[in-house]
Design an enzyme around this catalytic site. Structure first.
Site, PDB file in Angstrom:
ATOM      1  N   GLU A   1      16.478  33.420 -13.361  1.00 20.17           N
ATOM      2  CA  GLU A   1      16.730  34.667 -12.617  1.00 20.17           C
ATOM      3  C   GLU A   1      18.201  35.078 -12.595  1.00 20.17           C
ATOM      4  O   GLU A   1      18.796  35.301 -11.542  1.00 20.17           O
ATOM      5  CB  GLU A   1      16.186  34.503 -11.203  1.00 20.17           C
ATOM      6  CG  GLU A   1      14.690  34.166 -11.207  1.00 20.17           C
ATOM      7  CD  GLU A   1      14.123  33.849  -9.835  1.00 20.17           C
ATOM      8  OE1 GLU A   1      14.880  33.864  -8.848  1.00 20.17           O
ATOM      9  OE2 GLU A   1      12.904  33.578  -9.754  1.00 20.17           O
TER      10      GLU A   1
ATOM     11  N   ASP B   1       0.953  34.662 -10.110  1.00 21.63           N
ATOM     12  CA  ASP B   1       0.096  34.696  -8.940  1.00 21.63           C
ATOM     13  C   ASP B   1      -0.067  36.166  -8.553  1.00 21.63           C
ATOM     14  O   ASP B   1       0.743  37.015  -8.922  1.00 21.63           O
ATOM     15  CB  ASP B   1       0.623  33.855  -7.765  1.00 21.63           C
ATOM     16  CG  ASP B   1       2.105  34.056  -7.452  1.00 21.63           C
ATOM     17  OD1 ASP B   1       2.758  33.092  -7.015  1.00 21.63           O
ATOM     18  OD2 ASP B   1       2.601  35.193  -7.629  1.00 21.63           O
TER      19      ASP B   1
ATOM     20  N   ASN C   1      14.351  32.482 -17.718  1.00 24.06           N
ATOM     21  CA  ASN C   1      13.185  32.805 -16.912  1.00 24.06           C
ATOM     22  C   ASN C   1      13.568  33.816 -15.826  1.00 24.06           C
ATOM     23  O   ASN C   1      14.592  33.653 -15.153  1.00 24.06           O
ATOM     24  CB  ASN C   1      12.655  31.518 -16.262  1.00 24.06           C
ATOM     25  CG  ASN C   1      11.378  31.731 -15.481  1.00 24.06           C
ATOM     26  OD1 ASN C   1      10.378  32.170 -16.043  1.00 24.06           O
ATOM     27  ND2 ASN C   1      11.417  31.432 -14.191  1.00 24.06           N
TER      28      ASN C   1
ATOM     29  N   HIS D   1       4.870  37.439 -10.955  1.00 28.77           N
ATOM     30  CA  HIS D   1       4.477  37.426  -9.535  1.00 28.77           C
ATOM     31  C   HIS D   1       4.006  38.834  -9.168  1.00 28.77           C
ATOM     32  O   HIS D   1       4.809  39.768  -9.124  1.00 28.77           O
ATOM     33  CB  HIS D   1       5.655  37.012  -8.640  1.00 28.77           C
ATOM     34  CG  HIS D   1       6.071  35.589  -8.796  1.00 28.77           C
ATOM     35  ND1 HIS D   1       5.230  34.535  -8.503  1.00 28.77           N
ATOM     36  CD2 HIS D   1       7.227  35.040  -9.226  1.00 28.77           C
ATOM     37  CE1 HIS D   1       5.848  33.386  -8.739  1.00 28.77           C
ATOM     38  NE2 HIS D   1       7.069  33.671  -9.187  1.00 28.77           N
TER      39      HIS D   1
ATOM     40  N   GLU E   1       4.802  31.953 -14.045  1.00 22.14           N
ATOM     41  CA  GLU E   1       4.578  31.719 -12.608  1.00 22.14           C
ATOM     42  C   GLU E   1       3.535  32.679 -12.019  1.00 22.14           C
ATOM     43  O   GLU E   1       3.650  33.137 -10.897  1.00 22.14           O
ATOM     44  CB  GLU E   1       5.895  31.858 -11.828  1.00 22.14           C
ATOM     45  CG  GLU E   1       7.038  31.042 -12.388  1.00 22.14           C
ATOM     46  CD  GLU E   1       8.303  31.144 -11.565  1.00 22.14           C
ATOM     47  OE1 GLU E   1       8.271  31.751 -10.479  1.00 22.14           O
ATOM     48  OE2 GLU E   1       9.333  30.592 -11.988  1.00 22.14           O
TER      49      GLU E   1
HETATM   50  O1  G3I Z   1       9.289  21.330   3.304  1.00 18.84           O
HETATM   51  C1  G3I Z   1      10.625  20.997   3.013  1.00 18.84           C
HETATM   52  C2  G3I Z   1      11.393  20.471   4.181  1.00 18.84           C
HETATM   53  O2  G3I Z   1      10.758  19.289   4.641  1.00 18.84           O
HETATM   54  C3  G3I Z   1      12.811  20.177   3.755  1.00 18.84           C
HETATM   55  O3  G3I Z   1      13.573  19.727   4.838  1.00 18.84           O
HETATM   56  C4  G3I Z   1      13.451  21.437   3.191  1.00 18.84           C
HETATM   57  C5  G3I Z   1      14.830  21.123   2.649  1.00 18.84           C
HETATM   58  O4  G3I Z   1      15.301  22.319   1.999  1.00 18.84           O
HETATM   59  O5  G3I Z   1      12.666  21.903   2.080  1.00 18.84           O
HETATM   60  C6  G3I Z   1      11.339  22.206   2.432  1.00 18.84           C
HETATM   61  O6  G3I Z   1      10.691  22.531   1.261  1.00 18.84           O
HETATM   62  C7  G3I Z   1      10.628  23.873   0.901  1.00 18.84           C
HETATM   63  C8  G3I Z   1       9.825  23.898  -0.395  1.00 18.84           C
HETATM   64  O7  G3I Z   1       9.700  25.226  -0.892  1.00 18.84           O
HETATM   65  C9  G3I Z   1       8.453  23.276  -0.228  1.00 18.84           C
HETATM   66  O8  G3I Z   1       7.643  24.155   0.474  1.00 18.84           O
HETATM   67  C10 G3I Z   1      12.027  24.476   0.615  1.00 18.84           C
HETATM   68  O9  G3I Z   1      12.767  24.586   1.786  1.00 18.84           O
HETATM   69  C11 G3I Z   1      11.852  25.866  -0.001  1.00 18.84           C
HETATM   70  O10 G3I Z   1      13.123  26.346  -0.432  1.00 18.84           O
HETATM   71  C12 G3I Z   1      10.971  25.786  -1.208  1.00 18.84           C
HETATM   72  O11 G3I Z   1      10.722  27.120  -1.687  1.00 18.84           O
HETATM   73  C13 G3I Z   1      10.527  27.222  -3.087  1.00 18.84           C
HETATM   74  C14 G3I Z   1      11.229  28.486  -3.566  1.00 18.84           C
HETATM   75  O12 G3I Z   1      11.071  28.604  -4.990  1.00 18.84           O
HETATM   76  C15 G3I Z   1      12.705  28.475  -3.239  1.00 18.84           C
HETATM   77  O13 G3I Z   1      13.259  29.713  -3.677  1.00 18.84           O
HETATM   78  C16 G3I Z   1       9.057  27.323  -3.397  1.00 18.84           C
HETATM   79  O14 G3I Z   1       8.391  26.122  -3.071  1.00 18.84           O
HETATM   80  C17 G3I Z   1       8.871  27.633  -4.876  1.00 18.84           C
HETATM   81  O15 G3I Z   1       7.527  27.910  -5.168  1.00 18.84           O
HETATM   82  C18 G3I Z   1       9.714  28.816  -5.313  1.00 18.84           C
HETATM   83  O16 G3I Z   1       9.589  28.954  -6.703  1.00 18.84           O
HETATM   84  C19 G3I Z   1      10.371  29.987  -7.302  1.00 18.84           C
HETATM   85  C20 G3I Z   1      10.738  29.527  -8.675  1.00 18.84           C
HETATM   86  O17 G3I Z   1      11.445  28.303  -8.607  1.00 18.84           O
HETATM   87  C21 G3I Z   1      11.523  30.593  -9.411  1.00 18.84           C
HETATM   88  N1  G3I Z   1      10.741  31.834  -9.446  1.00 18.84           N
HETATM   89  C22 G3I Z   1      10.377  32.309  -8.104  1.00 18.84           C
HETATM   90  C23 G3I Z   1       9.563  31.277  -7.387  1.00 18.84           C
HETATM   91  C24 G3I Z   1       9.118  31.785  -6.048  1.00 18.84           C
HETATM   92  O18 G3I Z   1      10.228  31.975  -5.228  1.00 18.84           O
END
Ligand code: G3I
Length: 595
Positions: free
Chosen positions: A155, A274, A206, A242, A272
């Site tokens: 991105e 959805d 990406n 998305h 990705e």
């Molecule tokens: O649950 C934990 C928590 O226990 C921990 O303390 C914390 C520490 O940062 O993290 C938490 O996990 C979260 C994780 O998702 C699992 O749910 C993270 O905070 C959170 O940032 C993370 O979000 C991810 C997001 O990217 C961040 O921008 C999503 O899972 C993930 O699906 C998403 O994926 C992105 C791709 O990498 C790039 N393209 C867009 C896509 C959607 O945003």
């Protein structure tokens, strides 16, 4: 002949099951189909230990991509402190289940570890460059040979686009403070470091909102066109996909963008996908919306299958219960093909339907001589290989003999028709099939070719017919280097087993045209014979006396055997061999080892 089959075909093995899985259907399309997956990153319970999660991931998908486990905040939680445990669990799971792994990601403005933000506040660009290079070297090096494709930079473009190139978003890697490069230089540098760390990995950029023509795609296109023109290592672009029901790319626009990148020699991965839906307090979407969602999945899969440049399809999560959507878009969810109980939704059925009905595309440029991979025309009896007919057997099917002892012209559901005549098939695999051009095309100026799998017919293409277009088989199956040749004692001619000048060598080729006295399609040559056309040969540019030139006894009609004498005085070492049929020369670059 089979060496060009990709290693990916290994992931398409599967055992049959009552309901066709996404993985089984995709294997017949030579299409890796994947899901973003989690293990125990962030200290969460390891999702791979959830039976339904693991079973859905391994049976429905042939590819996985760590959703978070390979991101900076997990892999380098402290400066120069690396943690690969969660990602290693995902890679091990993939390997145990014959899946390929996409790596995500090496350079992004988001999900950075707590130390990096403050560090970037005071670091110089040179220090940032060292940090980024060290990260890429370490992470790509750790997963070398285990990750077939990387999202190297994630991105990087402004959204919404400004229309002012390079149109890159601000980030610690670009300009705050950056790594000492201008414009797209940091992206180029990241690609070069990734390539150096794993030269065999495919490298992608990406991003989202690239799926339709517009300013953001234009910025991406301008960058990758420049990169390709300068030999910057890049293999493709990830379209995140998305979507929501209110906004999605048109099929025409998506195809246009895929084709524009394919014309540059670049692949597109749908990385990705959805389709988020409005849900009630229980997380349920309406039946109508689920049907609309299914239509979007079918449409995007259809465009991917119709465009050879689209070479992977991935959804962003194993099931609705593992989707980022609810946490990021309150009131939305139900975005994936499997529901919170890992049960298939209408979107699952629509993906299967697309994969089982979209007609395979036949491109005349992909019909090539099976020995030297040169195309443009065919000759009677020529063994050809057809690439890209992306609908076929999920695993390699070798030649079968019919009740008459001839090479069968139907193989695992595949046929290749020349003017309606089914051709003998040497082997067949989704995306690559080898056939023997029927002798019936002799005397014609062109032939109409069509590919069929499970009664689903491709488009037809018209290919010129010529009397002969010889190619010599080589040991590397690429049409170059040491030829597939036998010494008089029937041992393979090699540098360690060369032949003396004055002795003879047996060469195997195809594309020599008709056989004197006629020949039956698919039948094994009964014994020594002769070609209708005149066969000559040179070794090291010197005319080589022909002892025999005709069908290879016992091999399917179409395989030419040429026994020639190595001219006296031929220097020792690998010497170029050329076979000519009525003066039409085989490819250069094939050699015979001379004492
Ligand atoms: O649950 C934990 C928590 O226990 C921990 O303390 C914390 C520490 O940062 O993290 C938490 O996990 C979260 C994780 O998702 C699992 O749910 C993270 O905070 C959170 O940032 C993370 O979000 C991810 C997001 O990217 C961040 O921008 C999503 O899972 C993930 O699906 C998403 O994926 C992105 C791709 O990498 C790039 N393209 C867009 C896509 C959607 O945003």
């Amino acid at each position: 002949m089979l060496a060009r089959l990709t290693a990916l075909s290994l992931v398409f093995a599967f055992c049959g099951s009552a309901q066709t899985t996404l993985r089984q259907a995709a294997a017949q399309r030579a299409l890796p189909i994947g899901a973003a997956a989690d293990a125990d990153e962030y200290g969460q319970a390891n999702k791979l230990n959830i039976p339904a999660y693991a079973t859905t991931l391994s049976t429905q998908f042939s590819m996985l991509e760590p959703e978070n486990a390979m991101k900076w905040d997990v892999t380098q939680p402290g400066q120069n402190t690396f943690n690969f445990e969660p990602a290693d669990k995902l890679v091990a799971f993939a390997q145990a289940n014959h899946m390929v792994v996409r790596g995500h990601n090496l350079c992004w403005h988001s999900q950075l570890p707590a130390w990096l933000g403050p560090y970037a506040q005071t670091a110089t660009p040179a220090q940032m460059s060292t940090v980024l290079q060290n990260h890429i070297n370490t992470v790509v090096g750790h997963f070398q040979g285990q990750v077939f494709a990387w999202d190297v930079v994630n991105e990087p473009f402004n959204d919404p686009a400004t229309g002012v190139l390079p149109d890159l978003r601000n980030s610690i890697w670009y300009n705050q403070p950056g790594i000492g490069q201008s414009g797209t230089g940091y992206i180029e540098q990241a690609l070069r470091w990734a390539h150096a760390a794993d030269p065999n990995a495919l490298l992608f950029i990406n991003d989202y909102n690239l799926e339709a023509p517009g300013a953001k795609f234009n910025a991406l296109y301008a960058m990758v066109k420049d990169f390709v023109s300068r030999g910057v290592p890049i293999n493709g672009v990830g379209f995140e996909m998305h979507l929501t029901l209110g906004s999605y790319p048109s099929s025409t626009g998506l195809a246009q963008n895929i084709q524009a990148l394919y014309a540059l020699g670049l692949q597109v991965h749908i990385t990705e996908m959805d389709v988020r839906l409005q849900v009630d307090s229980n997380g349920n979407a309406s039946a109508a919306d689920l049907q609309s969602q299914a239509a979007q999945y079918q449409r995007i899969m259809t465009v991917c299958l119709q465009n050879p440049g689209c070479t992977a399809f991935q959804v962003w999560g194993v099931s609705d219960g593992n989707s980022w959507i609810p946490g990021s878009f309150p009131g939305f969810g139900a975005a994936l093909p499997f529901d919170v109980n890992y049960q298939p939704k209408p979107a699952f059925n629509s993906l299967i339907s697309a994969m089982q009905t979209v007609t395979p595309t036949l491109n005349s440029a992909n019909i090539v001589n099976a020995a030297n991979y040169k195309g443009g025309s065919v000759a009677p009896g020529e063994l050809v290989t057809i690439f890209g007919a992306n609908f076929g057997p999920p695993s390699l099917a070798g030649a079968q003999l019919d009740s008459n002892g001839r090479v069968a012209s139907t193989l695992s559901g595949t046929q290749v028709l020349f003017d309606g005549t089914p051709a003998p098939l040497i082997y067949s695999l989704a995306g690559q099939v080898s056939a023997v051009v029927p002798y019936e095309v002799a005397g014609k100026t062109q032939t109409v070719v069509q590919y069929v799998y499970n009664n689903v017919q491709s488009n037809t293409v018209t290919v010129p017919v010529v009397p002969a277009v010889p190619g010599i088989f080589s040991q590397n199956s690429l049409g170059t280097g040491p030829g597939s040749m036998l010494n008089p004692d029937n041992t393979l001619n090699t540098a360690q087993n060369p032949i003396a000048a004055g002795s003879y060598v047996q060469i195997f080729a195809t594309g020599a045209g008709t056989i004197a006295g006629g020949a039956v399609d698919g039948a094994p040559a009964p014994g020594a014979g002769a070609q209708t056309l005149t066969v000559t040969a040179t070794v090291n540019g010197v005319n080589a006396p022909i002892l025999y030139a005709g069908p290879a006894p016992g091999e399917v009609n179409g395989v030419l055997q040429v026994d020639l004498t190595i001219p006296s005085g031929t220097p020792s070492g690998p010497q170029a061999v050329v076979v000519l049929v009525n003066g039409v020369a085989s490819q250069g670059g094939v050699t015979v080892a001379v004492k």
